[in-house]
Design an enzyme around this catalytic site. Structure first.
Site, PDB file in Angstrom:
ATOM      1  CB  SER A  65      -0.958   0.030   1.198  1.00 33.21           C
ATOM      2  OG  SER A  65      -0.383   0.692   2.304  1.00 33.21           O
ATOM      3  CB  VAL A  66      -0.161   4.714  -0.931  1.00 31.09           C
ATOM      4  CG1 VAL A  66      -1.327   4.951   0.019  1.00 31.09           C
ATOM      5  CG2 VAL A  66       0.523   6.030  -1.268  1.00 31.09           C
ATOM      6  CE  LYS A  67      -3.051   5.789   4.327  1.00 29.66           C
ATOM      7  NZ  LYS A  67      -3.222   7.212   4.637  1.00 29.66           N
ATOM      8  CG  ASP A  68       4.484  -0.052   2.687  1.00 30.20           C
ATOM      9  OD1 ASP A  68       3.604  -0.250   3.546  1.00 30.20           O
ATOM     10  OD2 ASP A  68       4.911  -0.945   1.932  1.00 30.20           O
TER      11      ASP A  68
END
Length: 460
Positions: free
Chosen positions: A42-45
């Site tokens: 995910s982008v949240k990394d």
């Protein structure tokens, strides 16, 4: 050797992939920034590593410390990977609407997960925001990154996501679209891109039940916009500091159903096995693009996460049917009920003001042949409800109440629900304390669903 020292070194530099089939009839070039290529899918990394490293630099996080965060799942997973690489412990609070897969994934990487109720106010001590803050206060050597208000969130995207898109489009990008939750992704990325091209247009995708769209258009935080929805990871009932409305040109709302169907289409037609909010981003962006994109334009849509988080939900046909998201006439929804009512007796919502007397309220109930009615204040905001049973009980106790204003006897407002909630879901929300439900139709007009409406829908 070309070797990463730990898994977090693999974060970023995700690919741009051209959309070919779901874009039929749309002019210009439409590209997807596929963020599930990050190690945590995910982008949240991107924000996880940035928030932790910034905390280390400030001295807020020391060896052996604990990371505590409220998350819809993806930020937690990114933080968990970072914690493994750096030797920290993790505790995450999550709303109970999040998929079981997300909870299981977090526990699989060693995190402790505390599940909290969804339908409570943000400042309620039971909310996943409040529980995270309390754990942070109680546990020594812990930090609460707070992805909503921690500006390291959007700075991570300003430093990485924006430059990657600019580089990989060779500076040809003209439009950028992303779903909005904490606001860090769209705000940081858009800020960088607009600095390179001030004419770049940024489209924010919101969900029904969230406050962003109306706040952008009016500058008003309207609690009346807030009601339960199913799509995970986007929309808010708060205004996170990471949302920079000045770099978001327009918001569009997308229903839970349209988002789920588009996510499935992306999997089947483009080979992109993506998450629910990815469907939100693509559906909303393409609807906007139909009337606004030209042949020379390049639209980049950010896809935040992977479909494995939603196997028991949007990728499960039974779940989709149960929620009225697949074409099955046996599963009627709030949308069906409202359309039927509008085709019959009209679609205007009858309300009364708080300063109206009980006697006048009884006349309104009798004249309209209804047993419950929403109550509004002087600004036409719904602030309460009144039912004939409540009025009757109060009059029995004290006949003089008939001359008192409605505000003295009204109950709490009826709950808002989404258009795609099925009859079984609606029925479970109507009880002794909640005699009716409210829903916003496709035109954003408030409609009421009563027990009689549900009975009619079940028998027709």
């Amino acid at each position: 050797m070309n070797v990463h020292n730990s898994i977090v070194d693999a974060i970023g530099n995700t690919p741009l992939v051209k959309l070919n089939r779901v874009t039929k009839g749309i002019r210009g070039t439409v590209l997807a920034k596929v963020e599930y290529f990050n190690p945590g899918n995910s982008v949240k990394d991107r924000i996880a590593i940035r928030m932790i490293e910034d905390a280390e630099k400030r001295g807020d996080l020391k060896p052996g410390g604990t990371i505590i965060e409220g998350t819809s799942g993806n930020t937690g997973f990114g933080l968990a990977l970072t914690a493994i690489a750096k030797g920290y412990k993790c505790i995450f609070t999550m709303a109970d609407k999040q998929s079981k897969e997300k909870i299981d994934i977090l526990r699989a990487v060693g995190a402790e997960v505390v599940v909290c109720p969804t339908n409570v106010a943000p400042d309620d001590p039971r909310s996943y925001y409040s529980v995270a803050r309390k754990l942070n206060r109680d546990i020594p050597n812990s930090i609460y990154p707070n992805q909503y208000d921690n500006l390291s969130n959007r700075e991570a995207h300003y430093d990485t996501t924006g430059p990657e898109i600019w580089r990989d489009t060779d500076g040809r990008i003209t439009h950028f679209a992303a779903s909005v939750g904490t606001g860090g992704t769209i705000s940081g990325t858009s800020k960088f891109l607009k600095e390179q091209n001030p004419n770049l247009f940024t489209l924010g995708l919101d969900t029904y039940g969230s406050v962003f769209k109306k706040y952008k258009e009016t500058g008003l935080f309207d609690p009346g916009e807030i009601y339960p929805y199913l799509t995970e990871g986007i929309g808010e009932d708060i205004l996170p500091q990471n949302v920079d409305f000045s770099v978001i040109d327009q918001f569009i709302k997308v229903t839970d159903k349209d988002a789920a169907i588009m996510a499935r289409r992306l999997s089947r037609e483009e080979g992109l096995f993506v998450g629910w909010s990815c469907g939100t981003a693509v559906h909303g962006a393409l609807e906007w693009a139909k009337d606004n994109l030209t042949d020379d334009d390049v639209l980049v849509i950010l896809l935040p996460d992977h479909g494995t988080r939603y196997l028991a939900k949007i990728y499960n046909d039974t779940w989709m049917k149960d929620h009225g998201f697949l074409e099955d006439r046996s599963f009627k929804t709030a949308r069906d009920i409202i359309r039927h009512k509008s085709a019959g007796a009209g679609d205007s919502l009858t309300t009364i003001r708080t300063d109206v007397s009980i006697s006048q309220a009884i006349q309104v109930l009798n004249r309209n042949g209804i047993s419950q009615i929403p109550v509004t204040d002087e600004t036409d905001q719904i602030v309460g409800s009144l039912t004939d049973s409540t009025v009757l009980n109060r009059l029995i106790d004290d006949p003089a109440v008939k001359d008192h204003p409605v505000s003295e006897v009204m109950d709490k407002p009826f709950k808002f629900v989404g258009l795609d909630n099925t009859i079984d879901a609606l029925s479970s929300l109507i009880d002794r304390d909640n005699k009716a439900l409210l829903v916003r139709d496709e035109r954003e007009q408030v409609q009421i669903i009563t027990q009689a409406d549900l009975l009619a829908a079940m028998t027709n």
